[in-house]
Every structure is written in structure tokens, then in C-alpha cells.
Write an enzyme that holds these catalytic residues in place. Structure first.
Site, PDB file in Angstrom:
ATOM      1  N   GLU A 293     -31.530  27.457   7.955  1.00  0.00           N
ATOM      2  CA  GLU A 293     -30.848  28.480   6.912  1.00  0.00           C
ATOM      3  C   GLU A 293     -30.685  29.787   7.721  1.00  0.00           C
ATOM      4  O   GLU A 293     -30.876  30.817   7.126  1.00  0.00           O
ATOM      5  CB  GLU A 293     -31.681  28.799   5.693  1.00  0.00           C
TER       6      GLU A 293
ATOM      7  N   ASP B  23     -34.938  20.118  -1.789  1.00  0.00           N
ATOM      8  CA  ASP B  23     -35.550  21.524  -2.141  1.00  0.00           C
ATOM      9  C   ASP B  23     -36.066  21.960  -3.497  1.00  0.00           C
ATOM     10  O   ASP B  23     -35.433  22.433  -4.317  1.00  0.00           O
ATOM     11  CB  ASP B  23     -34.198  22.443  -1.624  1.00  0.00           C
TER      12      ASP B  23
ATOM     13  N   GLU C 116     -39.094  27.583  -8.698  1.00  0.00           N
ATOM     14  CA  GLU C 116     -37.574  28.227  -8.352  1.00  0.00           C
ATOM     15  C   GLU C 116     -36.729  27.403  -8.991  1.00  0.00           C
ATOM     16  O   GLU C 116     -35.571  28.171  -9.562  1.00  0.00           O
ATOM     17  CB  GLU C 116     -37.422  28.036  -6.794  1.00  0.00           C
TER      18      GLU C 116
ATOM     19  N   GLU D 273     -36.464  18.067 -17.257  1.00  0.00           N
ATOM     20  CA  GLU D 273     -35.570  17.117 -16.556  1.00  0.00           C
ATOM     21  C   GLU D 273     -34.288  16.720 -17.361  1.00  0.00           C
ATOM     22  O   GLU D 273     -33.153  16.640 -16.862  1.00  0.00           O
ATOM     23  CB  GLU D 273     -36.414  16.193 -15.961  1.00  0.00           C
TER      24      GLU D 273
END
Length: 837
Positions: free
Chosen positions: A298, A377, A405, A523
């Protein structure tokens, strides 16, 4: 559901308001507890020095016994054979004072033995840190009413149990949702370390033994003289709790900070620079745990810049810390964020294995490769990272994200214990032998000397530490599972509930039910069948934006088009990711028939009409799951409301506000994702729900004064793709409509957009009555990364219950703009009893 209180304890009245700062270490009084157990009246601390973990254990016992039993412990230096005491100390110190303990086996580093069976309570540790852990275990048992006598040895399953704090030197926290840093302010280490000590206390109670205090995207100025002195101050604050300090490093520091012409890890001058600066760090922090390094990912610098290997880079740091007994945690999160979506075989999920498999065995012994649990991620659903079973000759640790996150950023309830357990229990079948990830990262499976856990925490200055009372279950569960991954996630949760909220059976049942349903619900309404979390990956990672996943270089692709969806990760036709797993798993994932449905779209590109094992089509599953998940979130509100009077008012109101927000935002997610895929596929929902909202009045269809139309982007984050905003940032606007619904009692919901940079004021009137007023001030109340746009991040709902409505009355919303917030409105819903929308 497991309810495992050992005694039916009398309940005290609901506690006075609590701000959450004590976490699970409240040591709340237990009524008549002395009727159930006799606690010794004195504590004897062996080999104690002021500021040591043994000294802290003594202090904690005094604090805990006073809180739970109202008893002040006496402090003695010894105890006679016919008297009782709580004896705490290292095993060696105990043997020197009292002789051998028959029941104690081999205690590992940080291990401890706890016995409550005799006249005295005995708490001994292999080292001083283990003594403190034993004291916390004893107090935890007492605080939960677990009074049965025991003699038990406790050993950690993994030596490394760290948190990673992504704190920046300016005081901000990357992916932190609980206020600014407790470690840094304005470029430097903070002067007041009181809160740092408080955090160390919490971590020690769950047996975490290290903290990396700064962001993996590290700032080299951490190494300046003032900050090195500050590191010593932080380490001093944490040392009494057995917490070792670690720091993240910027790979380019020798050039950017040290003035060298390069940061090539094979340059002797660079090597010497790191050795020298490491010596300086250890002068201030003699027991520093070690370094954490993010390299060549990144945009971060690293050894690949000079055509060196990642092992060359890691070993340079390993040589520097080795004389001091330090470790290097080297992140396997290495990938190119500019890969081409036009390349069908390109796959970010392959990166970890591609970068590291040829380096197995080439890392120094004090290097641990830190691997994210999945290959992308921290997604809501990923298969376990194939790198775990690829590295056989390298110590590894698993990286888990306590700060959610991609899971609602602590403004959605998501208990992560079950997710972590599922990953840790995954059998990678290396060499066709049992190879559970919990045994790989502990070092047992491949007989590696090191291994363990790294939890990305994100604590801040908010009293609740994580920005939410219920989110603290994740920090608690992380420590417990890092110590012993065989524990059941629900049992761990219920321990936390007892310690945090007390013994009321309804409280236990409700919070358990909400928490255990929270991950499946999230989910369902955010992304399912292995498609990842369909959040906005290009902005704040909070709200929905499925289009953001594709056609960019970040590689979190869904490959969705008008007829099909999903990544083809097969060896036969796709990226080959399935082939990175052991033959048994690779065979399962390669075949669409044997791939579990919840990973179907991770491994296969299929038409929307593909039938699942449930016999539903993929697209109908999407529709149904998003409705089911959002419906569960609505029930959370009702469940929490049932606890009024059983939870102190401050925490009750705080959690209620968050659950109401989640319920509304879950509907934003539901409608946004379903509308996006309905528009893309043009396949209708068989239940005719998607795009059909008979209880809504769209704001853009109301009569407007001082308001104007505004197209929303992404379009699917607004009902009807449109909203209204005031004509200027200083205007007051009104939107009115005649009510055509039958007269009766309704819940009235208003969807609006709450932007950062302003606090617009709203008023809702129906007929001649003012139903409610509110302010667009979520930035003051919620911790998620806010938005300056009308989008899925800022979309918010407020609901007014039980409003009497007459057909023909006028409904009016008045919005007063403020700052950058033009009082945006999406729609109003008139909901009959039992109708969600």
C-alpha cells in the site's frame, strides 16, 4: 444457550450510572457473598518490589476483594501454618518460603497455578507476569460467583499475545472509533500516562503481554530524542502490568530520518544505523518487546525497492534486536494495490503466498511473520489465509482486527468471537494431517519456537475504550482466545457479560442472544456467499457501495456484471487461488459442487441464477439474506429495551441509541445492496419487496419550500436515488405532504443524511402536533468514520413511536441547515404496528 453461574446469588439493586471505563474489572459488590465463601483476610506477596507485577497483583487483590466483598485485606510478609492468607509470588519464591507444591506441573512462561482448596489461597506464577495473571483469574472467578474450590494450572497456548495500536503521532488513530490516541498528541508521546496504565491493566487481566503502540504505516519521527524519552515513559506505565512495549518502524527511516542516501537492507551503513538506533531505543526501554514492520504494501517502502527479499529486510531488524532479546513481527500483508482488473487471473488474494512461499526457512529465528486471518483484508467472510499452511519453517502469528473496520465500526453490534473461532479451528490439512490454525500459530504443528496473536485494537480516549460498551466483548474475547483458543466463544462472552453487567438472568440471555446473532446478521445485510463486505472500500469502509469494489487496482473485486458475479479462483479457469491450499482443501474449493455456499462467490464466478444447496438462486439468496439480516437488527432494539431497569441508565441509554442507529442503518444496507443488484441483473425479487416501499413518502415528491432536489451517489443509498437539500447552507426549508394512509397509530420513520461539518436541526409535525425535534449530530455520538457526502455512510434513520395520524392531515418536516450540512432528507415512512418498512 449456556448459563453457567455456579450459585444463585442474590442481586443488588441496579448499579448507579457507569461510563464503561472499568470495562470488565468493575469488581461490583455481590450481596451476601460472604455467606457462600470465606475469603482470607490478609494477602502475602512474595519477592515483591514496588512497581513489579507481583506488587500490582497484591494491589489488585486488595482492590478487588474490597469491591466484591467490602473487605479490606491486611498486608503481611508471611503466614503461619494454622492461619489463612492469599499467597502470591513466583513459584521459585514460594518454594523458598514454603517448600514444594505437589499439584504444580510444568509451568510455561507466563503460566500460573491457582489453588483455593486449602486454608490459604495460593497464586504462583512461572514468572512475575504469571503471578499477576493468577491474581486476575482469582478475582474474575470471585466476581462471577464461581466459588467452587479448585487447584488448576494455567499455561498459555502461544507466547506472543500482543495488540497492535494503529495510532498516529498527531493523535489520530487509523481505523479507530473511540476518540484520539492515548499514546500520542501533536507529534509526540503524551506526558500524562494515566490512561495508558489503565489500558495496560485491562490487557493484563486478559493475559495480553505486549502492545505495539503506533501505526504500521509508521512515522520515522517516532525515533527522535523526545519521543524515545517518551517511549521510556510509556514502558514505565505498562511494566507494572507485565505489558511490554513494541513499536512499528518505517522502513525508509535511515534515509528519511537518518540522512543516509538509501535504506537498502544489504547496505552495511543502513544495517549499522538500525543497530545503533535500536541500542538507543533499548537504553530507554530495556525490556522492549520488539519491532513490527509493514513493508512494500500500500505504498509503504521496503526491501523490494532495492530488489532485496522481504526476508533480507526482516532479518536486518532481527539482527538489531537480537542482542536485546527482541522479536520482529513482519507483516505478510504485502500486495500491489495497482493490479489490473482487466487481467482475469490477477488476484490480490494470491499475494501473501506469492511473496512469502519461496522465503520459508530464510527468516531469522526471532522473526515472526504476521498473517491476516484471510487473504484480503478483515472481511466478513473469507477462507483462512493459505499462507498459514505454506510456511512450515517460519514462525507465524495471526492478525485479528478487534476494531471492526469492515463490520460497522463499533456502531453496529458485531461480536467477533465466533468468526475468530471459526478461523482458528479451520483445519488446513497440511501433508494430509490435522493442521488447525490455532496449532499452527502456537508453533505446535510445525514445531516452531515462536508464534501467537496480534490484535488490532484501536482504543482511544472515549470512556468506553472502543467507543461502544458492547464492543468491549471483542477485546475481552481476543485476550481469552489468544491465551487458549480451545475455549468456546459463547462461554467467553458470558464470562464477559457477568463481569460487565452482573448476574441478572434476563440480561445474560438477551446480550448473549444479540451477540451470538450479530455476526450472521451483519454478514446477511452487508455481504454474503463469500462476496466480501460490500462496503465502500474507496472511502470510509463503513456504508454500502458495491460498485466501489470493482474496476480499480485494489483487488477486492466481485466481478459483477449484468448476468454473473463472483471471483473465479479455480486453477482450471481462474486465478489459481484454490490451488494455494493443501490438496484436500484445494479439491473442495476447485469444485463448485463441494465448495460451501458461504464461500461460493469467493471461489467461483457464477450466473445470478446459479442454484445453491438451498435450491435458491444466488440473486434470491441475496434478496432474502439482506431482508433477514436487517430484520434481526430491528429485534436487537426490542431486546435491549426489555432490559430497562436491569442495566444502569447511562449504559442503557448509550447502547439503546447505538442499537437504534444500527437498526436504521441495516435497512440502508438492505435496500442499497438489493437495489444495486436488482438494477444490475434486472431479476425481480420473487417476494416483490425490492424497490417496493408502500409506506414511504419520498422527500422529492413532497411540496418543497427552501429545499431542492439532489441526486445521491451512489444512487442506491437513497430511496428512489434522490434526496432533498436546502437551497443554501443558511436556509431553513420545509417539505410537506398530505397523508393518504388510513387514520390510525403509526411509527413514523424519517431517513435523512447526517454529514460531518454541520449540525442541522429538524422538526417533524403531523397535523397540529409536533412529533419530534432532532439534530444531525452523529459525529458527536457515534465513532465511525464520518462522511461529507450524501451516501451510505451518512444515511441515518430516526423513528417516533406510536403517533396518532388522521388521513388528510399534513405532514411537515422543517430542516434548518448548519455549516456544511444542508438538512438533507430522503423519505418518511408511516409504519403500521409490526411493520419494519
Amino acid at each position: 444457550m449456556r448459563l453457567s453461574i455456579l450459585f444463585s446469588l442474590p442481586l443488588l439493586n441496579v448499579a448507579s450510572a457507569e461510563d464503561g471505563s472499568q470495562g470488565w474489572l468493575r469488581y461490583a459488590p455481590i450481596a451476601n457473598a460472604n455467606d457462600y465463601i470465606t475469603v482470607p483476610s490478609r494477602v502475602v506477596a512474595l519477592n515483591v518490589t514496588r512497581g513489579s507485577p507481583v506488587y500490582t497483583a497484591q494491589q489488585e487483590l486488595e482492590r478487588g476483594i474490597k469491591g466484591i466483598f467490602g473487605k479490606q485485606l491486611e498486608t503481611n510478609s508471611s503466614v503461619t501454618s494454622n492461619s489463612s492468607a492469599i499467597i502470591v509470588g513466583t513459584l521459585d519464591a514460594y518454594r523458598a518460603a514454603y517448600g514444594d507444591l505437589e499439584d504444580v506441573g510444568d509451568l510455561l512462561d507466563d503460566g500460573f497455578f491457582l489453588s483455593t482448596e486449602g486454608l490459604s489461597v495460593i497464586i504462583v506464577g512461572n514468572n512475575e507476569r504469571g503471578v499477576l495473571y493468577g491474581a486476575f483469574e482469582y478475582l474474575s472467578r470471585l466476581a462471577q460467583g464461581r466459588f467452587l474450590p479448585i487447584s488448576t494450572m494455567y499455561n498459555p497456548q502461544a507466547p506472543i499475545r500482543w495488540t497492535n495500536e494503529w495510532n498516529n503521532l498527531d493523535g489520530s488513530i487509523e481505523r479507530g472509533y473511540a476518540g484520539p490516541s492515548i499514546f500520542f498528541r501533536d507529534g509526540f508521546v503524551v506526558d500524562n500516562v494515566t490512561r495508558v496504565s489503565g489500558y495496560a491493566r485491562l490487557l493484563a487481566s486478559i493475559r495480553v503481554n505486549g502492545i505495539v503502540i503506533n501505526n504500521v504505516n509508521a512515522n520515522a519521527t517516532l525515533l527522535n530524542d523526545r519521543n524515545l524519552q517518551g517511549l521510556g515513559r510509556l514502558a514505565d506505565a505498562m511494566r507494572p502490568y507485565g505489558i511490554q512495549l513494541g513499536i512499528s518502524l518505517n522502513f525508509a527511516s535511515p534515509q528519511d530520518f537518518g540522512g543516509l542516501p538509501s535504506f537498502d537492507p544489504l547496505d552495511p551503513k543502513v544495517d549499522a544505523w538500525w543497530a545503533n538506533i535500536t541500542d538507543e531505543v533499548y537504553k530507554r526501554v530495556p525490556d522492549m518487546a520488539g519491532y513490527l514492520v509493514k513493508a512494500n504494501s500500500e505504498g509503504q517502502p521496503g526491501p523490494l525497492t532495492y530488489n532485496r527479499t522481504l526476508a533480507d529486510g526482516a532479518n536486518m531488524f532481527a539482527r538489531a534486536v537480537k542482542p536485546h532479546g527482541g522479536l520482529v513481527m513482519f507483516r505478510a500483508f504485502v500486495y500491489d494495490n495497482h493490479i489490473s482488473p482487466a487481467n482475469w487471473t490477477a488476484d490480490r488474494a494470491n499475494a501473501a503466498v506469492d511473496f512469502f512461499q519461496h522465503l520459508d526457512g530464510k527468516f531469522d529465528e526471532n522473526v515472526v511473520v504476521q498473517i491476516k486471518y484471510g487473504a484480503i483484508d478483515f472481511q466478513v467472510r473469507e477462507p483462512a489465509n493459505p499462507l498459514f499452511s505454506t510456511l512450515r519453517n517460519t514462525s507465524t502469528s495471526i492478525e485479528l482486527q478487534i476494531t471492526p473496520e469492515y463490520f460497522g465500526q463499533n456502531d453496529h453490534l458485531v461480536y467477533l468471537g465466533p468468526l475468530w473461532k471459526e478461523i482458528l479451528e479451520t483445519d488446513m490439512r497440511a501433508d494430509s494431517r490435522p493442521s488447525k490454525i490455532k496449532d499452527i500459530v502456537s508453533g505446535i504443528r510445525f514445531k516452531r519456537p515462536l508464534g501467537g496473536y496480534a490484535g488490532v485494537s484501536g482504543v482511544g480516549t472515549n470512556a468506553t475504550w472502543l467507543g461502544s460498551h458492547l464492543a468491549m466483548s471483542n477485546l475481552y474475547a481476543y485476550g481469552r482466545l489468544a491465551w487458549d483458543a480451545s475455549q468456546d466463544a459463547e462461554d467467553v462472552l458470558q464470562d464477559w457479560i457477568r463481569l460487565t453487567f452482573g448476574f441478572d438472568e434476563q440480561v445474560m440471555e438477551i446480550i448473549t442472544d444479540m451477540s451470538m446473532k450479530s455476526w450472521p446478521a451483519y454478514e446477511n445485510y452487508s455481504g454474503n456467499l463469500g462476496i466480501q463486505t460490500l462496503t465502500d472500500i474507496l472511502y470510509t469502509h463503513f456504508g454500502p457501495n458495491p460498485a466501489s469494489q470493482d474496476n480499480n487496482g485494489w483487488g477486492q473485486w466481485t466481478r459483477a456484471d449484468k448476468v454473473s458475479i463472483g471471483m473465479d479462483r479455480t486453477v482450471k479457469n481462474g486465478t489459481g487461488n484454490a490451488g494455494q491450499y493443501s490438496p484436500e482443501l484445494a479439491s473442495m474449493y476447485e469444485n463448485i459442487e463441494t465448495t460451501p455456499d458461504n464461500l461460493l462467490l469467493w471461489f467461483h464466478h457464477v450466473p445470478y441464477t446459479q442454484r445453491l444447496k438451498s435450491n435458491k438462486t444466488v440473486i434470491q439468496h441475496f434478496y432474502d439474506a439482506h431482508y433477514e439480516g436487517a430484520a434481526t437488527a430491528q429485534k436487537f432494539v426490542e431486546q435491549w429495551e426489555s432490559l430497562k431497569g436491569k442495566v444502569d441508565e447511562e449504559r442503557y441509554e448509550n447502547v439503546l441509541f447505538e442499537q437504534k442507529f444500527q437498526a436504521g442503518h441495516a435497512l440502508v444496507w438492505r435496500d442499497s445492496i438489493n437495489q444495486f443488484y436488482y438494477n444490475l441483473s434486472e431479476i425481480p425479487d420473487v417476494a416483490k419487496r425490492v424497490g417496493n416501499h408502500p409506506y414511504r413518502i419520498e422527500a422529492e415528491k413532497m411540496s418543497l419550500s427552501g429545499y431542492q432536489f439532489c441526486a445521491v451517489n451512489p444512487f442506491h443509498t437513497a430511496s428512489g436515488a434522490m434526496a432533498i437539500v436546502t437551497t443554501s447552507n443558511t436556509t431553513t426549508g420545509t417539505a410537506t405532504a398530505n397523508i393518504t394512509f388510513a387514520s390510525g397509530r403509526y411509527d413514523i420513520a424519517v431517513n435523512y443524511f447526517d454529514l460531518i461539518g454541520g449540525r442541522a436541526k429538524y422538526q417533524l409535525d403531523v397535523g397540529n402536533q409536533t412529533v419530534g425535534r432532532w439534530i444531525g449530530d452523529n459525529e458527536d455520538k457515534l465513532g465511525h468514520a464520518p462522511s461529507i457526502y450524501l451516501d451510505g455512510h451518512s444515511a441515518t434513520r430516526i423513528t417516533f413511536k406510536g403517533v396518532d395520524v388522521r388521513q388528510g392531515d399534513v405532514v411537515r418536516i422543517t430542516g434548518q441547515a448548519n455549516g456544511n450540512e444542508p438538512a438533507p432528507l430522503d423519505y418518511i415512512s408511516f409504519l403500521p404496528p409490526g411493520i419494519v418498512d
